[in-house]
Write a protein that holds these residues in place. Structure first.
Motif, PDB file in Angstrom:
ATOM      1  N   LEU A  28      -2.681 -34.626 -33.575  1.00 29.31           N
ATOM      2  CA  LEU A  28      -3.988 -34.184 -34.059  1.00 29.31           C
ATOM      3  C   LEU A  28      -3.988 -32.704 -34.418  1.00 29.31           C
ATOM      4  N   ASN A  29      -3.212 -31.916 -33.701  1.00 28.26           N
ATOM      5  CA  ASN A  29      -3.121 -30.474 -33.987  1.00 28.26           C
ATOM      6  C   ASN A  29      -2.221 -30.172 -35.176  1.00 28.26           C
ATOM      7  N   GLY A  30      -1.513 -31.188 -35.666  1.00 28.04           N
ATOM      8  CA  GLY A  30      -0.614 -30.978 -36.804  1.00 28.04           C
ATOM      9  C   GLY A  30       0.737 -30.404 -36.417  1.00 28.04           C
ATOM     10  N   ASP A  31       1.054 -30.407 -35.130  1.00 29.92           N
ATOM     11  CA  ASP A  31       2.326 -29.833 -34.681  1.00 29.92           C
ATOM     12  C   ASP A  31       3.481 -30.823 -34.793  1.00 29.92           C
ATOM     13  N   LEU A  91      -7.362 -41.566 -29.379  1.00 29.97           N
ATOM     14  CA  LEU A  91      -7.783 -40.210 -29.027  1.00 29.97           C
ATOM     15  C   LEU A  91      -8.585 -39.593 -30.165  1.00 29.97           C
ATOM     16  N   ARG A  92      -8.134 -39.809 -31.376  1.00 29.06           N
ATOM     17  CA  ARG A  92      -8.861 -39.277 -32.545  1.00 29.06           C
ATOM     18  C   ARG A  92     -10.275 -39.852 -32.598  1.00 29.06           C
ATOM     19  N   HIS A  93     -10.390 -41.156 -32.398  1.00 32.71           N
ATOM     20  CA  HIS A  93     -11.713 -41.787 -32.426  1.00 32.71           C
ATOM     21  C   HIS A  93     -12.595 -41.276 -31.288  1.00 32.71           C
ATOM     22  N   MET A  94     -12.021 -41.111 -30.116  1.00 36.40           N
ATOM     23  CA  MET A  94     -12.794 -40.666 -28.954  1.00 36.40           C
ATOM     24  C   MET A  94     -13.338 -39.259 -29.162  1.00 36.40           C
ATOM     25  N   LEU A  95     -12.555 -38.386 -29.745  1.00 36.83           N
ATOM     26  CA  LEU A  95     -13.008 -37.009 -29.971  1.00 36.83           C
ATOM     27  C   LEU A  95     -14.150 -36.946 -30.976  1.00 36.83           C
ATOM     28  N   ARG A 148     -16.184 -45.689 -32.751  1.00 34.82           N
ATOM     29  CA  ARG A 148     -15.722 -46.923 -32.108  1.00 34.82           C
ATOM     30  C   ARG A 148     -14.234 -47.120 -32.366  1.00 34.82           C
ATOM     31  N   TYR A 149     -13.509 -47.566 -31.350  1.00 36.64           N
ATOM     32  CA  TYR A 149     -12.127 -47.996 -31.545  1.00 36.64           C
ATOM     33  C   TYR A 149     -12.020 -49.444 -31.082  1.00 36.64           C
ATOM     34  N   THR A 150     -11.147 -50.213 -31.704  1.00 34.27           N
ATOM     35  CA  THR A 150     -11.105 -51.655 -31.451  1.00 34.27           C
ATOM     36  C   THR A 150      -9.864 -52.102 -30.694  1.00 34.27           C
ATOM     37  N   ARG A 151      -8.825 -51.270 -30.648  1.00 30.22           N
ATOM     38  CA  ARG A 151      -7.635 -51.595 -29.865  1.00 30.22           C
ATOM     39  C   ARG A 151      -7.744 -50.887 -28.527  1.00 30.22           C
ATOM     40  N   THR A 152      -7.731 -51.653 -27.457  1.00 25.68           N
ATOM     41  CA  THR A 152      -8.120 -51.098 -26.171  1.00 25.68           C
ATOM     42  C   THR A 152      -7.010 -50.326 -25.466  1.00 25.68           C
ATOM     43  N   ASN A 153      -7.395 -49.230 -24.815  1.00 28.94           N
ATOM     44  CA  ASN A 153      -6.566 -48.594 -23.801  1.00 28.94           C
ATOM     45  C   ASN A 153      -6.805 -49.355 -22.494  1.00 28.94           C
ATOM     46  N   ASN A 154      -5.808 -49.390 -21.607  1.00 25.66           N
ATOM     47  CA  ASN A 154      -6.081 -50.016 -20.322  1.00 25.66           C
ATOM     48  C   ASN A 154      -6.978 -49.110 -19.474  1.00 25.66           C
ATOM     49  N   ALA A 190     -16.917 -32.662 -26.616  1.00 22.41           N
ATOM     50  CA  ALA A 190     -15.901 -33.673 -26.926  1.00 22.41           C
ATOM     51  C   ALA A 190     -15.905 -34.773 -25.870  1.00 22.41           C
ATOM     52  N   PHE A 191     -16.152 -34.400 -24.615  1.00 18.31           N
ATOM     53  CA  PHE A 191     -16.218 -35.377 -23.529  1.00 18.31           C
ATOM     54  C   PHE A 191     -17.385 -36.344 -23.745  1.00 18.31           C
ATOM     55  N   VAL A 192     -18.538 -35.831 -24.144  1.00 20.23           N
ATOM     56  CA  VAL A 192     -19.690 -36.699 -24.433  1.00 20.23           C
ATOM     57  C   VAL A 192     -19.365 -37.630 -25.597  1.00 20.23           C
ATOM     58  N   ASN A 193     -18.708 -37.099 -26.634  1.00 22.23           N
ATOM     59  CA  ASN A 193     -18.286 -37.943 -27.752  1.00 22.23           C
ATOM     60  C   ASN A 193     -17.362 -39.054 -27.278  1.00 22.23           C
ATOM     61  N   ALA A 194     -16.434 -38.716 -26.369  1.00 21.91           N
ATOM     62  CA  ALA A 194     -15.488 -39.709 -25.865  1.00 21.91           C
ATOM     63  C   ALA A 194     -16.210 -40.813 -25.095  1.00 21.91           C
ATOM     64  N   LEU A 195     -17.214 -40.444 -24.305  1.00 20.00           N
ATOM     65  CA  LEU A 195     -18.004 -41.449 -23.594  1.00 20.00           C
ATOM     66  C   LEU A 195     -18.741 -42.362 -24.579  1.00 20.00           C
ATOM     67  N   MET A 196     -19.291 -41.765 -25.643  1.00 22.15           N
ATOM     68  CA  MET A 196     -19.961 -42.568 -26.672  1.00 22.15           C
ATOM     69  C   MET A 196     -18.976 -43.557 -27.279  1.00 22.15           C
ATOM     70  N   SER A 197     -17.760 -43.099 -27.511  1.00 17.95           N
ATOM     71  CA  SER A 197     -16.727 -43.945 -28.101  1.00 17.95           C
ATOM     72  C   SER A 197     -16.372 -45.102 -27.179  1.00 17.95           C
ATOM     73  N   VAL A 198     -16.228 -44.833 -25.890  1.00 25.24           N
ATOM     74  CA  VAL A 198     -15.916 -45.885 -24.922  1.00 25.24           C
ATOM     75  C   VAL A 198     -17.052 -46.906 -24.862  1.00 25.24           C
ATOM     76  N   ASP A 199     -18.284 -46.437 -24.902  1.00 26.74           N
ATOM     77  CA  ASP A 199     -19.449 -47.329 -24.890  1.00 26.74           C
ATOM     78  C   ASP A 199     -19.428 -48.260 -26.097  1.00 26.74           C
ATOM     79  N   LYS A 200     -19.113 -47.722 -27.274  1.00 29.79           N
ATOM     80  CA  LYS A 200     -19.034 -48.546 -28.487  1.00 29.79           C
ATOM     81  C   LYS A 200     -17.897 -49.552 -28.385  1.00 29.79           C
ATOM     82  N   HIS A 201     -16.804 -49.133 -27.775  1.00 26.50           N
ATOM     83  CA  HIS A 201     -15.651 -50.026 -27.591  1.00 26.50           C
ATOM     84  C   HIS A 201     -16.016 -51.202 -26.691  1.00 26.50           C
ATOM     85  N   ILE A 202     -16.727 -50.926 -25.611  1.00 22.95           N
ATOM     86  CA  ILE A 202     -17.156 -51.985 -24.692  1.00 22.95           C
ATOM     87  C   ILE A 202     -18.086 -52.969 -25.408  1.00 22.95           C
ATOM     88  N   GLU A 203     -19.042 -52.426 -26.178  1.00 18.72           N
ATOM     89  CA  GLU A 203     -19.982 -53.292 -26.903  1.00 18.72           C
ATOM     90  C   GLU A 203     -19.268 -54.135 -27.947  1.00 18.72           C
TER      91      GLU A 203
END
Length: 382
Positions: free
Chosen positions: A19-22, A50-54, A58-64, A83-96
């Motif tokens: 994500l940082n381009g390194d 990680l990109r979606h969470m930041l 929503r992401y559709t392929r699950t992390n364990n 970014a942490f709040v965004n990540a929580l939003m992303s996890v919520d969308k993933h669960i739904e």
């Protein structure tokens, strides 16, 4: 293949460098596969997740579960609270997403989400005519000001749903409302009063949408009269604190729900029993006044198949009317089942409802009916 702790830690680290381009994505995948024995597809999913969470997407392929918790912890440490709040939003969308797909309710990830939700400033609560239902969903019962003055107030308890960080008078922040494929510009501002108020204002095009969709409500409010039902505006977060998908629902009275049920029964059965249809459990669920009232509150008064709205076309005569359809093919059940109006019911117009049930041996799914409608519209445009 089981994802080990070492794989999770390495995948998160490489995801940051990508994500940082390194580091190039290809090189990161090669390293995770060769050094850590991680499946290449899983490694790719973790990096993109990680990109979606930041971004709060929503992401559709699950992390364990372990990876979900590790990502949340380290996002807070590495990228900060927003970014942490965004990540929580992303996890919520993933669960739904998984819940709606019927694959799994992800109990382990849901437990982690609830654990870290307490660290967020967004609290699930009700205040005045607002309700925060989740990190990504809130609703507002519209009043006269919403129909007449192009906006609505946001109580201080609800502000964290729309605003991250501090705002001071006379600050203003743009937001975008999305409805039926159209984009509507709006903004949130804090006025310069001794006790500053937070307001959400939209432009004339969204005001016209309200007026055209709910003419009876608009007319009554314009005459300082109170309609029999309340229109609910629901906000579903699309991206961070900037973009929201909106939809309309309705809080109808018990009398209205019962009256519409009785009119349907009278139409089908008539004053005499001869030739009356056999009432099956699905129709009993659709005609239960409690189910009907809750389904309309959640799914709204616009047909979820074709988009028809009775009040928009028929004015006062069509206000508060829509039919309720049971999504599961349960007409062959021999006993009653538990019904969740949010997931088991939806709202459709009379035409679509009849087409769904026209062949008792081939009851259409909502998606199948949408495909038929889409094909017909495409053919008509050619």
């Amino acid at each position: 293949m089981e994802i080990t702790t070492d794989m999770t830690i390495a995948a998160y680290g490489y995801a940051k460098t990508v994500l940082n381009g390194d580091v190039a994505l290809k090189d990161a995948l090669n390293e995770l596969e060769e050094k850590y024995g991680m499946n290449r597809g899983s490694a790719n999913d973790y990096i993109y997740n990680l990109r979606h969470m930041l971004k709060g997407e929503r992401y559709t392929r699950t992390n364990n579960s372990e990876a979900t918790e590790y990502f949340l912890q380290n996002i807070l440490f590495d990228f900060g609270e927003e970014a942490f709040v965004n990540a929580l939003m992303s996890v919520d969308k993933h669960i739904e997403y998984y819940k709606k797909a019927g694959n799994s309710k992800l109990p382990g990830i849901r437990k982690i989400y609830k654990k870290y939700l307490s660290l967020s400033k967004i609290v699930l609560m009700e205040s005045h005519s607002w309700k925060i239902e989740s990190l990504n969903s809130a609703c507002k019962v519209l009043d006269k000001s919403a129909f007449r003055y192009n906006g609505t107030g946001i109580p201080i308890e609800i502000r964290p749903f729309f605003i991250y960080g501090q705002m001071s008078p006379p600050d203003s922040r743009p937001v975008t409302l999305l409805y039926a494929g159209q984009t509507y510009d709006a903004h949130i501002e804090i006025d310069n009063q001794p006790t500053p108020r937070t307001r959400l204002f939209w432009r004339a095009d969204f005001e016209s949408l309200l007026k055209q969709t709910f003419p009876q409500h608009h007319n009554l409010y314009s005459q300082d009269q109170q309609p029999d039902s309340d229109i609910i505006l629901r906000f579903e977060r699309v991206a961070g604190f900037e973009r929201y998908q909106v939809s309309f629902a309705c809080e109808v009275s018990e009398d209205t729900a019962l009256g519409d049920i009785q009119s349907e029964e009278l139409e089908e059965k008539g004053p005499q029993r001869e030739g009356a249809i056999k009432e099956y459990f699905g129709k009993r669920y659709e005609r239960n006044s409690v189910n009907r009232k809750e389904a309309i509150r959640i799914h709204g008064l616009t047909c979820n198949a074709c988009g028809f709205n009775f009040e928009k076309v028929y004015g006062a005569r069509g206000a508060d009317f829509i039919e309720v359809h049971h999504l599961k093919p349960i007409h062959t059940f021999e006993e009653e089942q538990q019904v969740d109006p949010k997931t088991d019911l939806t709202t459709v117009c009379s035409n679509c409802h009849r087409m769904i049930h026209r062949d008792p041996d081939n009851v259409l799914s909502l998606e199948a009916l949408k495909i038929i409608l889409s094909s017909s519209r495409l053919a008509a445009s050619e």
